[in-house]
Design an enzyme around this catalytic site. Sequence first.
Site, PDB file in Angstrom:
ATOM      1  N   THR A 193       0.833  -1.204   0.000  1.00 43.00           N
ATOM      2  CA  THR A 193       0.000   0.000   0.000  1.00 43.00           C
ATOM      3  C   THR A 193       0.868   1.254   0.000  1.00 43.00           C
ATOM      4  O   THR A 193       0.627   2.187  -0.770  1.00 43.00           O
ATOM      5  CB  THR A 193      -0.951  -0.014   1.218  1.00 43.00           C
ATOM      6  OG1 THR A 193      -1.939  -1.037   1.010  1.00 43.00           O
ATOM      7  CG2 THR A 193      -1.660   1.318   1.399  1.00 43.00           C
TER       8      THR A 193
ATOM      9  N   ALA B 231       6.202  -8.127   0.858  1.00 43.27           N
ATOM     10  CA  ALA B 231       6.821  -9.343   1.417  1.00 43.27           C
ATOM     11  C   ALA B 231       5.795 -10.358   1.905  1.00 43.27           C
ATOM     12  O   ALA B 231       5.990 -11.561   1.746  1.00 43.27           O
ATOM     13  CB  ALA B 231       7.765  -8.974   2.552  1.00 43.27           C
ATOM     14  N   HIS B 232       4.706  -9.874   2.509  1.00 47.08           N
ATOM     15  CA  HIS B 232       3.810 -10.831   3.158  1.00 47.08           C
ATOM     16  C   HIS B 232       2.928 -11.584   2.162  1.00 47.08           C
ATOM     17  O   HIS B 232       2.126 -12.429   2.554  1.00 47.08           O
ATOM     18  CB  HIS B 232       2.969 -10.170   4.257  1.00 47.08           C
ATOM     19  CG  HIS B 232       1.813  -9.336   3.790  1.00 47.08           C
ATOM     20  ND1 HIS B 232       0.520  -9.785   3.818  1.00 47.08           N
ATOM     21  CD2 HIS B 232       1.762  -8.093   3.294  1.00 47.08           C
ATOM     22  CE1 HIS B 232      -0.283  -8.843   3.365  1.00 47.08           C
ATOM     23  NE2 HIS B 232       0.444  -7.798   3.035  1.00 47.08           N
TER      24      HIS B 232
ATOM     25  N   CYS C   7      -8.668  -6.104   1.600  1.00 41.71           N
ATOM     26  CA  CYS C   7      -8.674  -4.680   1.934  1.00 41.71           C
ATOM     27  C   CYS C   7     -10.037  -4.045   1.714  1.00 41.71           C
ATOM     28  O   CYS C   7     -10.288  -2.944   2.177  1.00 41.71           O
ATOM     29  CB  CYS C   7      -7.611  -3.934   1.140  1.00 41.71           C
ATOM     30  SG  CYS C   7      -5.958  -4.270   1.755  1.00 41.71           S
TER      31      CYS C   7
END
Lengths: 381, 381
Positions: free
Chosen positions: B71, B194-195, B318
């Site tokens: 984000t 990364a996640h 989201c």
Amino acid sequence: MAVYLDNNATTALDEKVLDVMLPYMGQVTGNPSSVHRFGRLQKDAIEQARESVAQLVGARAEQVIFTSGGTESNNLLLNGFSQRNKGCKIAVSAIEHMSLLEPALQLVPEAEIIAADENGCIRLEAVQQTVTEQASLISVMMANNETGVIQNLSPLIDFAVEQNCFFHTDASQVAGKVALDFVASGVHAMTISAHKLYGPIGVGALILDKRLPLSKIQFGGSQEKNLRAGTENVPAIVGFGKAASLAIDELQATSSHLRNLRDALEKGLKELSAISIFAEQAERLPNTVQFGIDGFDGETMLMQLDRKAIAVSSGSACTSGKTEPSHVLKAMRVPDVLANSAIRVSFGKNNTMSDVQALLLALRDIIEINQQSPVMMAATV
Amino acid sequence: MAVYLDNNATTALDEKVLDVMLPYMGQVTGNPSSVHRFGRLQKDAIEQARESVAQLVGARAEQVIFTSGGTESNNLLLNGFSQRNKGCKIAVSAIEHMSLLEPALQLVPEAEIIAADENGCIRLEAVQQTVTEQASLISVMMANNETGVIQNLSPLIDFAVEQNCFFHTDASQVAGKVALDFVASGVHAMTISAHKLYGPIGVGALILDKRLPLSKIQFGGSQEKNLRAGTENVPAIVGFGKAASLAIDELQATSSHLRNLRDALEKGLKELSAISIFAEQAERLPNTVQFGIDGFDGETMLMQLDRKAIAVSSGSACTSGKTEPSHVLKAMRVPDVLANSAIRVSFGKNNTMSDVQALLLALRDIIEINQQSPVMMAATV
């Protein structure tokens, strides 16, 4: 064994904090925005941490907005406020951290700067002199990261309230060292950061009174009351919660331990020649001593100490590498040559009296060698 | 044992990633901006991770800007570009993640929206039709988080280059599933997180060709080439580096494993009644299936599956909780009633064929119960 005396830059993660984070690092997964059981578990963990952080600062849980750190909290406040209140007037103190000062000057170019006195204090008279026109927001940090000076904010907050103006304070260096009471203090917004109090890096909070009108500055999802888009950093938030709980429990013991170390260091420094402790007369954080050594360059001294396995800083970590004297010391009218000799020592709860002795011994060695043979010292630089 | 099939929302941290993070969580401390040995150790760890992340995306290390997540990367790109290039014209696709679409529309209100076709593809003709005036920046995601549709970006990038226009792509869902080559692709900026690839939450990157002019949007320190102020999240960055290395090593095996699961699921879905797989004709990520079930509500189905300990999503995490149909499916002209029945299954490397069977069994049960007794189903909602 190296000695770490730079705890205002960052503190080591407490083992007990790591313990509560680990279950959220792989064993349990899920995005807190997801509505299934994996997501709900993450969401619950966030809300529990929010309660603990609120308790640390004397706020209500719903006033805690989690961010990626103190820098983002300060930016959210400045940018979010100036976006929401176009043409607003703001006033910030001259000794703020760069994460407050830089966005203030970038986003509100006509921002007014409140002068500090020679002790690093922001006095009501200075605020009154600066804020002549109607300001919408005043920001004065609660304790300075370099000198450790703690501000007497009450009269400044009263002034702001009288002027119908919002008041923000950066308390990043205070949380865990001095008791905080967001609600009772009357401030409208407060910045804190987890990695300054033995919590994880990558998480901070903006404590926010909902009367202060703020726009979000990072867009996307509607996380954090629609004020901070982006998947929540759950393990870090959980760790922040635990660090907050520990800080509450350990406050008295930690403060008193830090004060003992600080007082012993100051006593020892006074036995060395040509040392000036900055803001010595002001009320300061129990863990921080910043001093100048006549005839020495701070960065060089720092590297000399580093060779002796002792880590201190010359000022703020975020402005390391800059060759200009600290803007904080400049604001206190410290002469450039003395400001350039600045060394900051910031103790943490893991430091011991033998760390103080190691630092004093090393300083004495370096100063004596230089006095005997200034050329040799210069040659090793 | 609950079954997690929501890996596009977030993936579980790989144990090998955790192992390399742990030494940076308490055992070794220091602020990477500090010049002493503690700080240098942290700095070195960041630079090593930067090399690994660069290798994953086929970029040079100096092109990697670490952020707090996908984000923030998308916001840095949009906000940083529009700040630096006042009055710039931008065009973004209709199927972008909200972290791209929302800042685009907030920050550049006259931003143009490039339409998708019925397969969720962004065709060159659509770009040519939309971008009639000189645009400065075009952003089209590499693979969609809901449908999994992979775009054929080459002709779009060629068009942008011809038009002297910068091109950004959000590759958050692609990294670790399909090989990436930033330099060879000709894109000027790329978002990764990364996640989404078994790395830690709280860290992402904007891969940036330095020809693309960008302002920083978070002010304070001069970290990350002065493009992202704030203390670097060292353990997360180190973990991101390891996740990137693992993703490179495991790419073939992971992709093929995911594809097997996905194909088995699609085969099973076709044996159920009234299932439509969205974007079935398009090239898609090996791990993602989004489908609608005629006569069912997606959110209700999600909760029914949750009660059977199976975690899926109805779309993007989201935007969870929103009652409107997905903007992605709307852009594909999927009728609202079918869009509202959407279920997204996104496999991860830890899933097994028995997870597929468990999901198919659960779906069959729910659908059959409803067919036998629609009222009963409604009553349990």
